[in-house]
Design an enzyme around this catalytic site. Sequence first.
Site, PDB file in Angstrom:
ATOM      1  N   HIS A 106      -5.341   9.412  -4.766  1.00 48.91           N
ATOM      2  CA  HIS A 106      -6.076   8.400  -3.993  1.00 48.91           C
ATOM      3  C   HIS A 106      -7.525   8.817  -3.734  1.00 48.91           C
ATOM      4  O   HIS A 106      -8.041   8.692  -2.623  1.00 48.91           O
ATOM      5  CB  HIS A 106      -5.343   8.089  -2.686  1.00 48.91           C
ATOM      6  CG  HIS A 106      -3.952   7.600  -2.915  1.00 48.91           C
ATOM      7  ND1 HIS A 106      -3.689   6.341  -3.425  1.00 48.91           N
ATOM      8  CD2 HIS A 106      -2.748   8.209  -2.765  1.00 48.91           C
ATOM      9  CE1 HIS A 106      -2.378   6.203  -3.554  1.00 48.91           C
ATOM     10  NE2 HIS A 106      -1.791   7.317  -3.173  1.00 48.91           N
ATOM     11  N   GLN A 158      -5.084   0.851  -6.048  1.00 49.30           N
ATOM     12  CA  GLN A 158      -4.468   1.844  -5.156  1.00 49.30           C
ATOM     13  C   GLN A 158      -4.686   3.289  -5.610  1.00 49.30           C
ATOM     14  O   GLN A 158      -4.781   4.204  -4.789  1.00 49.30           O
ATOM     15  CB  GLN A 158      -2.973   1.550  -5.035  1.00 49.30           C
ATOM     16  CG  GLN A 158      -2.236   2.351  -3.989  1.00 49.30           C
ATOM     17  CD  GLN A 158      -0.849   2.768  -4.458  1.00 49.30           C
ATOM     18  OE1 GLN A 158      -0.707   3.667  -5.281  1.00 49.30           O
ATOM     19  NE2 GLN A 158       0.161   2.101  -3.936  1.00 49.30           N
TER      20      GLN A 158
END
Length: 293
Positions: free
Chosen positions: A195, A244
């Site tokens: 991430h 994401q």
Amino acid sequence: MKAYIFTGQGSQFSGMGKDLCEQFPAAAAIFEDADRILGYSLSDLMFNGDADTLKRTEIAQPAIFVHSLALVAAYRHTFAPDMAAGHSLGELSALTACGALSFEDGLRLVDIRARAMQQACDLTPSTMAAVLGADDALVEQICNDIAEIVVAANFNMPGQVVISGTMEGVAAASEALKNAGARRIVPLQVAGAFHSPLMLPAQETFAAAVLNTPFKKPFCPIYQNVNAAPSQEPQQIQENLIAQLTAPVRWTQSVQRMAAAGADEFIEAGPKATLAAMVDKIVGSNVARQITA
């Protein structure tokens, strides 16, 4: 209203799913299908593999996905979510459990995602660390002020934010956060900087797979990580799922919004009750549990 939540990477353990497989034929069928789809015995690695093997990204992610879907299959008679969400990897589990993806397509995407993420980790030495006892905004501000790559990656619950980046970036941000009053910094044993911008190579590979996979409208809203907002529109779900990989997991905000939408029971499907404890701290009451009959 019931919100089902699906666990992310880090909840794997040796022996995971073995009892489930032995007790429920529907769960055993999920493990058999997974071994066939992947072309190797994931079930054997889950039941008998050691901790070092299971923590490898390309094994951990499919293992957790399969375990979560096996739980749903075992307790299908009580699986009736009004809404759902998953933490990172768990978002794919939520989408599959709620009808947006077939089990085979979901597992293939998890496998591609995991391998691509591991390859991205191998390109640049990187890491993650949990910051305890610091305000979300402070963590973001300090990360933004560091010259090296480091970002706030997981907003897990009030007072717990995970940072992600290069070794130098995480070290510099950790030191600055300690000086700014963070109670504790806990280095995480992970393959790399999930991430974060360092996952861009993985995102490109994963995007191609996602866009070539048929998605359907899930039968309930899925609160997605990138914006903590509900979605049932397939194209929007795909776009958010791709984003994401390099965006933060807004778990605190997702739970808050599900509670605001009426969720008063959170049921976790995964190897361990990892998210349930977070939910109780976010919502401020004892509303979360693991999936059971």
